[in-house]
Design an enzyme around this catalytic site. Sequence first.
Site, PDB file in Angstrom:
ATOM      1  N   CYS A 126       0.826  -1.212   0.000  1.00  0.00           N
ATOM      2  CA  CYS A 126       0.000   0.000   0.000  1.00  0.00           C
ATOM      3  C   CYS A 126       0.861   1.262   0.000  1.00  0.00           C
ATOM      4  O   CYS A 126       1.541   1.547   0.983  1.00  0.00           O
ATOM      5  CB  CYS A 126      -0.916  -0.051   1.223  1.00  0.00           C
ATOM      6  SG  CYS A 126      -1.755   1.475   1.627  1.00  0.00           S
TER       7      CYS A 126
ATOM      8  N   CYS B  44      -0.028   3.805   2.699  1.00  0.00           N
ATOM      9  CA  CYS B  44       0.410   3.307   4.011  1.00  0.00           C
ATOM     10  C   CYS B  44       1.860   3.713   4.279  1.00  0.00           C
ATOM     11  O   CYS B  44       2.209   4.112   5.388  1.00  0.00           O
ATOM     12  CB  CYS B  44       0.291   1.782   4.083  1.00  0.00           C
ATOM     13  SG  CYS B  44      -1.390   1.178   3.943  1.00  0.00           S
TER      14      CYS B  44
END
Length: 97
Positions: free
Chosen positions: A23, A26
């Site tokens: 991600c 993230c």
Amino acid sequence: MKLEDILKETDKPVLLQFFAEWCGPCKMLSRIIDDSMDAITEQVELKRIDVDVDSELAAEFYVRAVPTMVLVSQRGDVLWKHTGVMPAQDILRELKR
């Protein structure tokens, strides 16, 4: 990992940072948190939870997208939840409430 075990490790509220290795946002949020780590850990204990590894804990907090942050009290109550990236000063403002 179980929430009870995380809460036993500290006497502060716990900020659960749910993420995934794949991600991009993230990684961005982790950099933001890392840059403000001292200010954040004054307020709370930080635990990073990889949703691909610990899907049970992610399910317990209804994490449907990453990154998601969940602030949990020592009693296990959800105090705050946010999905997505946010600036460090906004995170710190939420933690101080």
